[in-house]
Enzyme design. Structure first.
Site: not given
Ligand code: NAD
Length: 798
Positions: A192, A266, A300, A403
């Site tokens: 997804k 991650e 991230c 963050e």
């Molecule tokens: P997010 O957690 O809001 O969403 C990430 C994904 O999870 C999206 O596809 C979203 O639709 C899905 N999602 C949201 N709620 C969910 C739930 N309850 N159950 C299952 N899936 C769900 O994050 P974002 O705003 O899209 O991304 C930003 C975050 O991602 C930041 O905190 C960033 O640091 C982190 N990030 C981490 C890495 C890493 O490798 N550590 C890489 C990129 C981004």
């Protein structure tokens, strides 16, 4: 314009990349997309759609299907059906598919780059030169792992259908980090993408069709968080690989706590960027531009916390402001832009709120003063945010700890190396760190002290498919990329060895009462190298297999665990001791256990009711197990990766820190050692809770520890009600990892309760391990469990 004037202003003319290719592709699809399930495109049964917009101008790009429950069910069914055949293909056959995917990605790289820029708002320079080449590299590299799977991972097999959920900041790159290793290892996938950025994943699905990937091997469901949640809760997905925010990671961990799903998380970060006074300051400032203004800071591992040595702080901040003033912010399709658009208005608002918070906290703000592009379609500025710098920031302030996920740098100063390390580690996160010093000794001295999964020396934001990436602490666990990343998509083969009948059922052992402490007959707790009375002042009876009273153990409580954790932290010298020293101490432990073999044999027989022969086998196997970990202590070495740059990445296997171990009842000496030994061989300190009915076997072991030169605080033992003590360990924020070999309920509880600091957790998920079986119960798998990989990047050359 006069030439002299051009030299003075250094103004760039616009250099736009054409969007035509992407617009044509969207037009071909009438800007409407379904789901990709079992190799076919279908409409979402939910009937719902949502739109994806271009953050640079607010224009709608396409209508996207929202997958509901029956759609997710269908995708998982397809992945489940495709799994047996896909996993039984030869590595070579799977390698050919991955290779074909890499080739197709390469052929369509421009379309991918433009589409990504339009959907995400990041500059074309980044998608063209960083994201897409890395995506291609990932598929090539993992085609290699598929080819070598049987020879490189002979003891492992694929997990099953896996669910993958990715964020919007590196849409196709995150897809490749997840899909390439999953497919190479023989798993099938339901993926997804983030709701803001589904387009390149949809194009990737088309490419899967083009290369003839068997139906069901890769399935794509689009939708919001709820769609992800449906995947997380689906019983047939055997693993969830998630990249996103720490908050959602926590929810996922809780939702999967009572399942045997493998999980990699991650998560977010607040990574330090450390400049020592002897750094090449100009390079460091260019590094900072990459660290925090790359992808508008929506990274991230963004170097969002600048730590600069006081003696050069003024100079650095001064030069940084000058450099910031020259940044170019604007149309992401313009090839000469440094920064593009923020993903969505809501994210921009979040950034603005945190910036306002910073001002309220009294930090000094400096912002880029250029003109942000006006958005013709919407009122206001559109989704752009100026590069921002905060100075005079207090380390405990919200902007220093949260963050921000935007182009905002907070800076602090330090005087000594120790202070730099302390400030760097003063964060709940631990994803990455960047260290700048021309003194390589100094940089390599600091790197192991930093609590982060990646350390870049004199560079930043380096990634490669051969080098694992992932976090410590609340930045999650698991690695993506490299050999370590492959293990995340594999599981050990079942050994097939039948279980030894080693004890009579614990349930049959007579119930034992709590009594007031009777001083001399009570085995005490073992904390900080000393025997200590339990805080409660109570003891618990321990009975022999024949029902007679064997003795008493201390009834440990929360306070005892707290003392034990404190003692474990004080023994941090163990982490930095040489593997040779740890090996020597373990050999000594084996020697001393063997000297007392008769005593232990007797105790095991009396307590558990097994035959003398069986008890002797347990002691003998225990001695052999200690030898194994003494041997592995200096052999679980890291690797040197050679990414395609002038430099190396050292993959170091590091201890996790303080580990909590909750031991099972079966084979009480051997099972306790099987958990304790890999932990301490790797340099962790432990707080161990022995089996409640057979704890006296473990308290007898104090003397072996004392006579074997194990430094005080490395092993701490708290006896008592193991389920209760396990709960305290799970909730303790200074415990970095937890292993629970207990009942299903105890394991579920441990997973649920340990999300506070996102401990790395292992449980037996209620199953009884065969502790006599070397394949299940000793070896590198356990050393991997006891360690985390830190990749230290070191460029070389002038
Ligand atoms: P997010 O957690 O809001 O969403 C990430 C994904 O999870 C999206 O596809 C979203 O639709 C899905 N999602 C949201 N709620 C969910 C739930 N309850 N159950 C299952 N899936 C769900 O994050 P974002 O705003 O899209 O991304 C930003 C975050 O991602 C930041 O905190 C960033 O640091 C982190 N990030 C981490 C890495 C890493 O490798 N550590 C890489 C990129 C981004």
């Amino acid at each position: 314009m006069e030439i002299t004037e051009i030299f003075k202003t250094m103004e760039y003319s616009p250099a736009p990349e054409s969007p035509d290719l992407a617009l044509e592709w969207l037009k071909e699809h009438k800007s409407k997309f379904g789901l990709f399930i079992n190799g076919k495109w279908c409409k979402a049964k939910s009937g719902k759609v949502f739109s994806t917009d271009n953050p640079a101008n607010g224009k709608k790009l396409a209508s996207i299907s929202e997958a509901g429950k029956s759609d997710v069910d269908a995708a998982v069914r397809a992945a489940k059906l495709a799994f047996p055949k896909w996993k039984s293909l030869s590595g070579h056959e799977r390698a050919r598919y991955l290779y074909a995917l890499a080739r197709q990605l390469q052929k369509h790289s421009r379309l991918f780059a433009v589409l990504e820029t339009m959907d995400n708002g990041k500059t074309i320079r980044e998608t063209r030169d960083i994201d897409i080449p890395l995506v291609i590299r990932h598929f090539y590299h993992h085609s290699g792992w598929a080819q070598l799977l049987e020879s490189e991972f002979p003891e492992h097999i694929a997990i099953g259908p896996v669910g993958q959920i990715i964020p919007w900041n590196f849409p196709l790159l995150m897809l490749s980090w997840k899909v390439a290793p999953a497919l190479a290892a023989g798993n099938t996938v339901v993926l997804k993408p983030a709701e803001y950025t589904p387009l390149t994943a949809l194009l990737f699905a088309e490419i899967c069709s083009q290369v003839g990937l068997p139906p069901g091997v890769f399935n794509l469901v689009t939708g919001p968080g709820q769609t992800g949640s449906l995947m997380v809760n689906h019983p047939d997905l055997k693993k969830i690989a998630f990249t996103g925010s720490t908050d959602v990671g926590r929810l996922i961990r809780e939702a999967t706590a009572d399942t045997d799903k493998k999980l990699t998380l991650e998560l977010g970060g607040k990574s330090p960027f450390i400049i020592f006074e002897d750094a090449d300051l100009d390079s460091a400032i260019e590094g900072l531009v990459d660290a925090i203004w790359f992808n508008q800071g929506q990274v991230c591992c963004a170097g969002s916390r600048l730590l600069v040595q006081e003696s050069v702080a003024e100079k650095v901040i001064d030069r940084l402001k000058k450099r910031m003033a020259k940044l170019r912010v604007g149309d992401p399709l313009d090839k000469s832009m440094d920064m593009g658009a923020i993903i969505a208005p809501i994210q921009k608002e979040r950034i603005q709120n945190l910036v306002d918070q910073g001002k309220k906290e009294g930090a000094a703000i400096w912002q880029w003063e250029g003109k942000l592009p006006q958005n013709a379609e919407k009122k206001g500025d559109g989704c752009y945010f100026p590069p921002t710098l905060f100075t005079n920031v207090s380390p405990a302030s919200i902007i220093a700890q949260t963050e921000i996920f935007g182009p905002v740098l907070v800076s602090m100063t330090f005087r000594t190396t120790d202070e730099a390390v302390m400030l760097a580690n003063n964060s709940a996160y631990g994803l990455a760190a960047s260290v700048w010093s021309e003194n390589i000794n100094q940089a390599l001295h600091v790197a192991p002290k930093l609590k982060s999964g990646v350390v870049w020396i004199n560079c930043t934001n380096q990634f490669d498919a051969s080098v694992g990436f992932g976090g410590y602490r609340e930045s999650g666990y698991g690695r993506e990329g490299g050999r370590e990343g492959m293990f995340e998509y594999l599981k050990p083969k079942e050994s097939g060895i039948s279980k030894n009948q080693i004890r009579k059922s614990v349930a049959k052992v007579k119930a034992s009462a709590t009594t007031a402490l009777s001083l001399d007959r009570t085995a005490k707790l073992y904390i900080g190298g000393k025997q200590a009375r339990p805080d409660s002042g109570y003891s618990l009876n321990v009975v022999n297999a024949d029902g007679s009273l064997a003795g008493e153990i201390g009834d440990g409580n929360r306070k005892d665990i707290r003392n034990a954790v404190e003692a474990a932290h004080k023994s941090s010298g163990w982490q930095s001791s040489t593997p040779h020293l740890r090996a020597q101490i373990l050999y000594f432990l084996a020697e001393n256990l063997e000297t007392r073999a008769v005593e232990f044999k007797k105790r095991i027989t009396q307590l558990t009711g097994v035959t003398e022969k069986q008890a002797a086998l347990e002691v003998k196997t225990s001695v052999s197990r200690i030898f194994t970990y003494a041997a592995l202590a200096d052999k679980h070495e890291g690797m040197i990766h050679q990414p395609p740059m002038r430099g190396l990445a050292l993959a170091l296997n590091e201890p996790i820190g303080v580990l909590g171990l909750v031991c099972p009842d079966e084979a009480p000496l051997l099972s306790m050692l099987s958990m304790l030994l890999p932990a301490i061989a790797m340099g962790n300190s432990v707080v161990l809770v022995p089996s409640r009915p057979f704890a006296l076997v473990v308290t007898d072991f104090y003397q072996v520890l004392e006579t074997s030169d194990v430094p005080s605080g490395v092993v701490n033992i708290v006896t008592g009600d193991s389920a209760k003590l396990g709960t305290v360990l799970a909730k303790h924020d200074d415990v970095a990892g937890l292993w629970v070999a207990g009942t299903k309920t105890e394991c579920t509880e441990a997973c649920k309760l340990s999300t506070g600091n996102m401990k790395i957790i292992w449980t037996n998920n209620g199953a009884q391990l065969d502790w006599f079986d070397n394949q299940q119960s000793e070896g590198r798998e356990w050393m991997r469990r006891a360690s985390q990989v830190k990749n230290v990047w070191i460029p070389y050359g002038e």
